[in-house]
Design a protein around this motif. Structure first.
Motif: not given
Ligand code: EPU
Length: 422
Positions: A22-23, A26, A121, A126, A163, A169, A331, A375
């Protein structure tokens, strides 16, 4: 709204095939925006999040079709409305990953700010910082991120760490935008997750020039244009990890097909530490448990560390260990909605800030529980397989976002899960 009724305990055995990721799917669907024309994606899972992403692309002007065999076509010849509407984004936060490709292709993008989330949150600062570094002008209006680059983007060096480490993403957005920027971009502290490597491989297939794939330093030489692509996404390592825990928690034995162990070393290491056997076998593995579960400490981290997306499932397993374990979430420090629900099933979990102390119990006892996010709901299904009695899980739509008809996959293995519509 669907409910799961799970009779336990059961012992699972047999063979199960992992779906496409899935991830990975997307952001790769969003990448189709960058190559005007008809792209074909294979092994995309049949999930509600994928349908939402299709709807999102449809509203931009793309055509989206899905075949019975799992192939998915996106025709991005026309994009006449570069807007990610709140009505769609609020249903799926990953919608944010259209921001970078839309901006690069159209010189302008409006994407609704994703709202709150059950796992904590989730800022997008970023993403914004990275796109600004490429020369985009960005402001916020009526809850929408308005990004403009009428004269195109320009390559640069950008540091994407935050942090809590790298952002998956956020890296995807900046990587996609940089493929069409003038000159060279270096993304430092890029996310190394296999899903990002898959996206980068797909972009290269479309004509991008990306090196350093899989490392924290991605280098992108901007090109004039990208082409549509035919691409097969990688297997879902989180689904594979969930099946591994299903084998372990039921003291069963499962052959898990279409699973790449090399992208799952942290999870496999923890399972082996707990006394679970994981053996590579062909294009997959065999996971079994005969001995009692040993306690183990688990700390989530960005890849190649232990994935946050398996934290809840492992907590369900550790609930039944012979001794105490500590689970630390680095995370998403608030991603613990499953703790109170597992405690309703007689687990002994105590949350201390971003850690949970897991005191192992000899058995879990069935209870009515509530799914809160994807999850967390998977963890409740796993607990239900092992618990004595009948567990009911409300709000099953959460699990349908990330697991393709999980009951139809687990029941042939010996699970007793009924989906009821109430
Ligand atoms: N963060 C920031 N600023 C940003 C972006 C993220 O501080 O601009 C922080 C977040 O708050 C978090 C950390 O960085 O503490 C990591 O977040 P990340 O951006 O990596 O998460 P994401 O890209 O939004 C994807 C997956 C999530 C998975 C996370 C971490 C997809 C569609 N989603 O989310 O998947 O938990 O990476 O590996 O790829 C799931 O599938 O259940 C799911 C939530």
């Amino acid at each position: 709204m669907d409910t799961f009724v799970i009779d336990g305990p059961v012992r699972l055995s047999g063979s199960v095939r992992v779906s496409g990721s899935k991830n990975a799917s997307l952001p790769i669907m969003a990448a189709a925006i960058l190559g005007p024309g008809k792209s074909t994606l294979k092994a995309v899972p049949r999930l509600s999040d994928i349908s939402v992403c299709g709807e999102l692309l449809g509203r931009l002007g793309c055509k989206f079709t899905r075949e019975e065999d799992g192939r998915l076509w996106i025709d991005s010849t026309v994009i006449d409305n570069p807007v990610g509407e709140y009505e769609v984004v609020r249903r799926m936060r990953a919608s944010i990953c259209i921001l970078g490709p839309l901006l690069a292709r159209c010189g302008r993008a409006e994407v609704s700010m994703p709202g709150g989330c059950a796992i904590g949150d989730r800022p997008v600062n970023l993403h914004v910082k990275g796109l600004q570094a490429l020369g985009a002008r960005i402001h916020l209006k009526n809850g929408y991120i308005i990004a403009e680059a009428p004269d195109g983007l320009t390559g640069t060096d950008v540091f994407m760490g935050g942090p809590f480490g790298s952002t998956v993403l956020g890296t995807a957005n900046v990587l996609m935008a940089a493929t069409l920027a003038r000159g060279r971009t270096t993304i430092e502290s890029a996310a190394c997750e296999p899903e990002i490597a898959d996206l980068a491989n797909c972009l290269n297939r479309m004509g991008a020039k990306i090196t350093g794939i899989g490392s924290p330093r991605l280098m992108i030489e901007g090109v004039e244009q990208l082409q549509p692509v035919e691409y097969e996404v990688i297997p879902d390592r989180i689904e594979a990890g969930t099946f591994m825990v299903a084998a372990a928690i039921t003291a069963g034995e499962l052959r898990i097909e279409n699973c790449r162990l090399d992208g799952m070393m942290a999870a496999v290491d923890r399972l082996r530490n707990m006394g679970v056997t994981v053996d590579a076998a062909g294009a997959g593995c065999v996971v079994s448990r005969r001995d009692p579960i040993r306690p183990a400490d688990v700390t989530t981290q960005p890849y190649p560390g232990f994935p946050t997306d398996l934290q809840a499932q492992f907590m369900a397993l550790l609930s039944l260990a012979e001794g105490n374990s500590v689970v630390i979430e680095k995370v998403f420090p608030d991603r613990f909605m499953h703790v109170a629900e597992l405690n309703r099933m007689a687990a002994n979990l105590r949350k201390e800030g971003s850690a949970v102390i897991v005191a192992g119990v000899p058995k879990l006892i069935a209870a009515p529980v509530m799914a809160s996010d994807l999850r967390a709901s998977a963890a409740l299904v796993l607990a239900g397989l092992a618990a004595e009695g009948t567990t009911t899980i409300d709000r099953v739509y959460h699990i349908d976002r990330g697991y393709e008809r999980i009951e139809e996959r687990l029941n042939p293995l010996g699970a007793r899960i009924a989906r009821e519509n109430v």
